[in-house]
Design a protein around this motif. Structure first.
Motif, PDB file in Angstrom:
ATOM      1  N   ALA A 109      43.101 -15.957  -0.167  1.00  0.00           N
ATOM      2  CA  ALA A 109      43.705 -15.755   1.160  1.00  0.00           C
ATOM      3  C   ALA A 109      45.080 -16.402   1.262  1.00  0.00           C
ATOM      4  CB  ALA A 109      42.773 -16.274   2.254  1.00  0.00           C
ATOM      5  N   TRP A 142      43.307 -10.461   2.740  1.00  0.00           N
ATOM      6  CA  TRP A 142      42.677  -9.811   3.887  1.00  0.00           C
ATOM      7  C   TRP A 142      42.828  -8.302   3.791  1.00  0.00           C
ATOM      8  CZ3 TRP A 142      43.189 -12.237   9.408  1.00  0.00           C
ATOM      9  CH2 TRP A 142      42.481 -13.440   9.432  1.00  0.00           C
ATOM     10  N   ASN A 227      37.697  -8.786   3.010  1.00  0.00           N
ATOM     11  CA  ASN A 227      38.737  -9.077   2.025  1.00  0.00           C
ATOM     12  C   ASN A 227      38.638  -8.120   0.845  1.00  0.00           C
ATOM     13  OD1 ASN A 227      40.045 -12.113   2.451  1.00  0.00           O
ATOM     14  ND2 ASN A 227      38.020 -11.870   3.378  1.00  0.00           N
TER      15      ASN A 227
END
Length: 237
Positions: A109, A142, A227
């Motif tokens: 992330a 994401w 994700n």
């Protein structure tokens, strides 16, 4: 590049410095695929966690050694508590590591916070370059496709978004002098604070494309918890 750096400083880096403690309190449970990746590494492996945040993944496998890095000095101060692992302040585009020095790398992330495609590809390249031949890198970003989540994004939505982070204020009523200062606008401890972070939401196949453009080869990829993720190695030279 300079405009991208300034934009990210304002809408990513400065925000995480301010929310570091609150953010860290919400990040403690390892995700299954990341935990599997780390626990399947050979004993004695040495690797990187690029954008490690509070360092929650540094101690998942006690038989390996990790060097975590992050732009946020406040998050690194928390990550440094995961001894014997190392934690350093460093930008993803300016990592201090030598080429072909590490057995594995991961970046969870992080790449989605880079504000142009060129900077995202360069970030992926930075993750891959320190790997020894055959070393694997795990990356998460994401996803745009989040129809089933509370955010509800889908292919119809914009990919570049500002995502709020809310720090709840104290709900206890202030008394005496503190209440007077609050009434005058000098004290707002009991108010919620909202910070906005920049994200590029990755569409299906986009992460694999960025990895290829950065000189990598995707070994495995998939979707988990809103994700896109991929495990990659460098092209053989």
């Amino acid at each position: 590049m300079e405009q991208g750096e300034q934009y990210e400083r304002e809408h990513v880096h400065d925000v995480y410095e301010q929310i570091a403690s609150h953010f860290s309190s919400t990040r403690y449970k390892p995700w299954p695929i990341i935990e599997r990746f780390l626990k399947n590494l050979p004993d004695g492996s040495v690797g990187l966690d690029v954008g490690c945040g509070n360092g929650k993944y540094l101690a998942v496998n006690s038989n390996i050694f990790m060097v975590g890095s992050d732009r946020s000095s406040n998050l690194i101060a928390i990550a440094a508590q995961h001894e014997p692992h190392s934690a350093i302040v460093s930008d993803i585009l300016e990592l201090p590591h030598q080429r072909e020095s590490f057995d594995f790398a991961m970046s969870i992330a992080v790449v989605h916070h880079l504000s142009t495609v060129e900077r995202r590809v360069e970030a992926v390249r930075s993750i891959l370059e320190p790997l020894r031949p055959g070393g694997q890198a795990l990356m998460y970003v994401w996803a745009l496709e989040q129809e089933s989540s509370r955010r509800g994004w889908s292919e119809k939505d914009e990919q570049d978004v500002m995502v709020p982070w809310v720090m709840r204020g104290s709900k206890k009523p202030l008394k005496g002098a503190r209440a007077a200062r609050d009434a005058e606008g000098a004290n707002h401890e009991n108010e919620d604070k909202v910070f906005h972070r920049y994200y590029h939401l990755y569409s299906k196949g986009e992460l694999e494309k960025d990895i290829g453009n950065a000189g990598g080869v995707v070994l495995e990829s998939g979707y988990e918890k809103d994700n896109w993720w991929a495990i990659a190695v460098k092209h053989a030279t």
